[in-house]
Design a protein around this motif. Structure first.
Motif, short mmCIF file in Angstrom:
data_model
loop_
_atom_site.label_atom_id
_atom_site.label_comp_id
_atom_site.label_asym_id
_atom_site.label_seq_id
_atom_site.Cartn_x
_atom_site.Cartn_y
_atom_site.Cartn_z
N LEU A 5 0.83 -1.21 0.00
CA LEU A 5 0.00 0.00 0.00
C LEU A 5 0.86 1.25 0.00
O LEU A 5 1.94 1.26 0.58
CB LEU A 5 -0.88 0.03 1.25
N ARG A 6 0.32 2.31 -0.64
CA ARG A 6 0.96 3.62 -0.54
C ARG A 6 0.49 4.20 0.79
O ARG A 6 -0.73 4.35 1.00
CB ARG A 6 0.50 4.50 -1.71
N VAL A 7 1.41 4.44 1.69
CA VAL A 7 0.99 4.86 3.02
C VAL A 7 1.11 6.38 3.13
O VAL A 7 2.20 6.93 3.23
CB VAL A 7 1.82 4.16 4.12
N GLN A 10 -2.58 10.41 6.03
CA GLN A 10 -3.95 10.10 6.46
C GLN A 10 -4.06 8.62 6.84
O GLN A 10 -4.69 8.28 7.84
CB GLN A 10 -4.95 10.42 5.33
N THR A 11 -3.44 7.75 6.05
CA THR A 11 -3.48 6.31 6.36
C THR A 11 -2.77 6.05 7.69
O THR A 11 -3.25 5.28 8.52
CB THR A 11 -2.81 5.50 5.23
N LEU A 12 -1.63 6.72 7.86
CA LEU A 12 -0.89 6.54 9.11
C LEU A 12 -1.74 6.99 10.30
O LEU A 12 -1.73 6.35 11.37
CB LEU A 12 0.41 7.34 9.06
N ALA A 13 -2.52 8.06 10.12
CA ALA A 13 -3.39 8.55 11.19
C ALA A 13 -4.44 7.49 11.53
O ALA A 13 -4.72 7.24 12.71
CB ALA A 13 -4.06 9.86 10.77
N VAL A 14 -4.99 6.85 10.52
CA VAL A 14 -6.00 5.81 10.75
C VAL A 14 -5.36 4.61 11.46
O VAL A 14 -5.90 4.09 12.44
CB VAL A 14 -6.64 5.36 9.41
N TRP A 82 2.12 -5.10 10.62
CA TRP A 82 2.50 -4.23 9.49
C TRP A 82 2.36 -2.75 9.85
O TRP A 82 3.23 -1.93 9.58
CB TRP A 82 1.61 -4.58 8.28
N ALA A 83 1.24 -2.44 10.55
CA ALA A 83 0.96 -1.04 10.91
C ALA A 83 2.05 -0.51 11.83
O ALA A 83 2.51 0.63 11.68
CB ALA A 83 -0.40 -0.94 11.57
N ARG A 84 2.46 -1.32 12.76
CA ARG A 84 3.52 -0.87 13.70
C ARG A 84 4.80 -0.55 12.92
O ARG A 84 5.43 0.48 13.15
CB ARG A 84 3.79 -1.95 14.75
N GLU A 85 5.14 -1.44 12.00
CA GLU A 85 6.36 -1.22 11.19
C GLU A 85 6.26 0.08 10.40
O GLU A 85 7.19 0.88 10.38
CB GLU A 85 6.53 -2.38 10.19
N GLU A 86 5.11 0.27 9.79
CA GLU A 86 4.92 1.47 8.95
C GLU A 86 4.99 2.73 9.80
O GLU A 86 5.60 3.72 9.41
CB GLU A 86 3.56 1.40 8.22
N LEU A 87 4.36 2.68 10.97
CA LEU A 87 4.34 3.88 11.82
C LEU A 87 5.75 4.18 12.34
O LEU A 87 6.16 5.34 12.38
CB LEU A 87 3.37 3.67 12.99
N ARG A 88 6.45 3.11 12.65
CA ARG A 88 7.81 3.31 13.16
C ARG A 88 8.68 3.92 12.05
O ARG A 88 9.40 4.89 12.29
CB ARG A 88 8.40 1.97 13.63
#
Lengths: 103, 558
Positions: A5-7, A10-14, A82-88
């Motif tokens: 996904l293109r993050v 806004q996606t990171l906020a969700v 996955w979300a944790r990785e992306e946010l980090r």
């Protein structure tokens, strides 16, 4: 693993809001209020997350008769990871600053 | 009050979302329901509206996505597969997607909508209408005239006057143009011969104006004489046998006709205003290049040319009068009269702008010389008679040369343009047929689900048309544009060129060639329409008969 996904911010906020209470089911309006995203922006993000299998969804009938059922969301196990990785990664690169979650 | 309005708006927003969910594409309807499910939980009317607006945006995205998905499928197929034909071994759907078909079709249509494509289409359309001006051309000319009236542009009004297909309206613009610029009075003399309404618009007042504008020009008196003589000529065409006397004698009963002809034969010059007419046409067309070549063709072809019959009739009268004068000993009077006849003939043959005028002039001059020869032979002046005979021979040679040169020149031009005209029209017809066939096949494939179960061969044919039709259409459109190029060049040269005569010839004969090979024209004739309908019915009838016989045979064999 699903689709890449293109993050966006806004996606990171969700993701941040969904990770705040990862096992809890969230409904759309609450997510919208917490992320300050309009429905026209929020739902395409949810749709993409669901399509990538990062998001679990369920329907719940309204306790008030005659009202339509509500849709609830939470991250799947893979999705949480996955979300944790992306946010980090976003935080490290200073692309994004957390508001709710603790990565 | 504000609360009521908010409440009303909220209700409208909720209802709109209900409607959107009903028509939402199946693949993502659950998301529409998700948006709708939240709406009852939102208390603030403004927030409901905002939520609904986002929902509608989502709905639009879903519709667009659905359309794009649909476009990726071949024509006639649906997401559910309900449109799939159940039988048939051949290709039952086109090979290419709707998107590919649409892109190729769009490319072809774009080619045809380029400025050159539009001019080519206008030209072929005008040609199929036999250059009879259409309602749209009338409207274009009206707009041009309205602008010219506002800007007090006499020359553009003059152009419209010479181009407008209806004589009455054309004369109205001519009046306006002449009022603004009296040097355009010649316009009255230039459009008389084109009168679809059959009513002469050249009234006495306009003729008077014309005569005082150019009193030394034979052409203006000839125009006036034609106005007088034409009713009689039309009347004669309805009579037969002994009721019809010599034309000259009948026309000579009209004193005004005699007076005008006399003035024309005495006038020192001859100018039919062809040159200023075509200059005005060129100027007008360059101001309004979007005007159909059909309108320009009407303007040029409607130029007033002298009525050879009336000129010859008057010439005959004068020659007869001269010979009578000669036989009664008034040789000087006879010579003067014959000099008038031969003189106008020479002026016309020298100054006539069109081959036709030059030929009429030569004919009149020869008639005068023949009169001279008879006069001299009758009076025993053999030497003079021989000199005249030599002049006559020379005139005859010139006439032959003119005829041969004219025919050769015309044939050379027309031959060069003939195939281009044929190619242009063939490509035009093919493009049109392909467009119709592709459009019909697409419509039938999309809506005619029954086809394919029963008429497999028809469905296969339509699939082929949808697959290859657009590509062939691009090809025929390119041929159409390519074959129009030389014609477009001639049009452009005419609009902007400097050597008027050659371009005029090119334009005139190009239009002639186009008109002559106007394939579409045939289908405007009721005879050919019936012929085509009969052939189609016979073919369909024969097919049904053979098809029925084969089926009956097959059933019997089983």
């Amino acid at each position: 693993m699903g689709i890449r996904l293109r993050v966006s911010r806004q996606t990171l906020a969700v993701l941040d809001v969904l990770l705040d209470h990862p096992m809890q089911w969230h409904h759309g309006y609450a997510l919208s209020q917490q992320t300050e995203l309009a429905s026209g922006t929020l739902y395409p993000i949810l749709m993409r997350l669901e399509k990538a299998s990062w998001l679990e969804t369920r329907w719940e009938d309204s306790p008030v008769p005659g009202r339509p059922p509500r849709h609830f969301y939470r991250l799947s196990a893979n999705g949480r990871e996955w979300a944790r990785e992306e946010l980090r990664a976003a935080q490290t690169s200073k692309f994004w600053k957390p508001v709710h979650g603790k990565v | 009050m504000a609360a009521m309005r908010s409440s009303l708006l909220s209700r409208v927003a909720v209802q709109s979302m209900h409607w959107a969910v009903r028509v939402w594409p199946d693949s993502s309807r659950q998301w529409g329901m998700a948006v709708l499910g939240e709406m009852d939980e939102i208390a603030e009317p403004g927030a409901v509206l905002s939520w609904a607006a986002g929902g509608m945006l989502l709905f639009l995205r879903a519709v667009v996505a659905q359309v794009l998905e649909w476009m990726k499928l071949p024509a006639g197929s649906g997401f559910s597969g309900a449109a799939l034909p159940s039988t048939g071994d051949g290709p039952q759907f086109p090979k290419h997607s709707r998107l590919a078909t649409a892109v190729v079709l769009l490319a072809a249509v774009t080619l045809l909508f380029l400025p050159m494509g539009r001019e080519a289409a206008r030209t072929v359309d005008a040609c199929w209408h036999g250059f009879v001006p259409s309602q749209r051309e009338r409207q274009d000319l009206e707009r041009l005239a309205a602008k010219a009236e506002k800007e007090k542009d006499a020359r553009t009004l003059g152009f419209v006057a010479l181009t407008y297909p209806d004589a009455d309206r054309g004369t109205h613009f001519a009046d306006e143009a002449v009022q603004l610029d009296p040097s355009l009075t010649w316009i009255y003399a230039s459009r008389y011969s084109y009168r679809p309404s059959g009513e002469p618009t050249l009234t006495g007042e306009r003729l008077k104006q014309l005569k005082s504008y150019d009193p030394d020009n034979a052409a203006v008196y000839l125009v006036s004489a034609f106005v007088e003589g034409e009713p009689l000529i039309e009347n004669r065409s309805g009579r037969k046998g002994s009721a019809v006397g010599p034309l000259g004698d009948e026309l000579a009963k009209n004193r005004q006709w005699l007076k005008d002809m006399d003035a024309a034969f005495h006038a020192p010059k001859y100018d039919n205003y062809f040159q200023p007419h075509q200059e005005l046409a060129r100027e007008g067309w360059s101001k309004a290049p979007a005007l159909s070549p059909g309108a320009i063709a009407v303007s040029l072809w409607s130029h007033n040319i002298p009525d050879a019959t009336q000129i010859q009739a008057y010439g005959e009268l004068r020659v007869r009068e001269a010979l009578q004068a000669g036989s009664t000993g008034r040789a000087k009077d006879a010579e003067d009269t014959l000099a008038e006849v031969a003189g106008l003939g020479k002026r016309m043959s020298d100054a006539g702008a069109t081959p036709y005028e030059r030929m009429v002039g030569l004919g009149l001059m020869k008639r005068g010389l023949e009169g001279y020869e008879k006069l001299y032979r009758a009076s025993g002046q053999t030497k003079e008679a021989n000199e005249i005979a030599a002049q006559l021979h020379e005139a005859e040679t010139t006439t032959r040369g003119h005829i041969d040169g004219y025919i050769g020149w015309r044939e050379e031009i027309v031959k060069g343009l003939w195939w281009k005209a044929v190619l242009l029209q063939a490509a035009g017809i093919l493009s049109l047929l392909l467009m119709i066939a592709t459009a019909c096949s697409l419509v039938v494939l999309e809506v005619g689900t029954a086809i394919g179960r029963r008429l497999v061969w028809l469905r296969t044919a339509m699939c082929k048309v949808v697959d290859y039709g657009p590509a062939v259409l691009v090809l025929t459109s390119l041929v159409f544009l390519w074959s129009f190029q030389p014609i477009a060049r001639i049009f452009e040269q005419y609009r902007s060129g400097k050597s008027a005569n050659m371009e005029m010839a090119g334009l005139f004969w190009q239009l002639f060639a186009l008109r002559a090979v106007s394939l579409g024209w045939y289908f405007r004739e009721p005879y050919y329409q019936w012929l085509l309908a009969t052939i189609l019915l016979v073919v369909i009838g024969a097919f049904l008969l053979v098809h029925g016989l084969l089926r009956a045979k097959g059933t019997a064999e089983r």
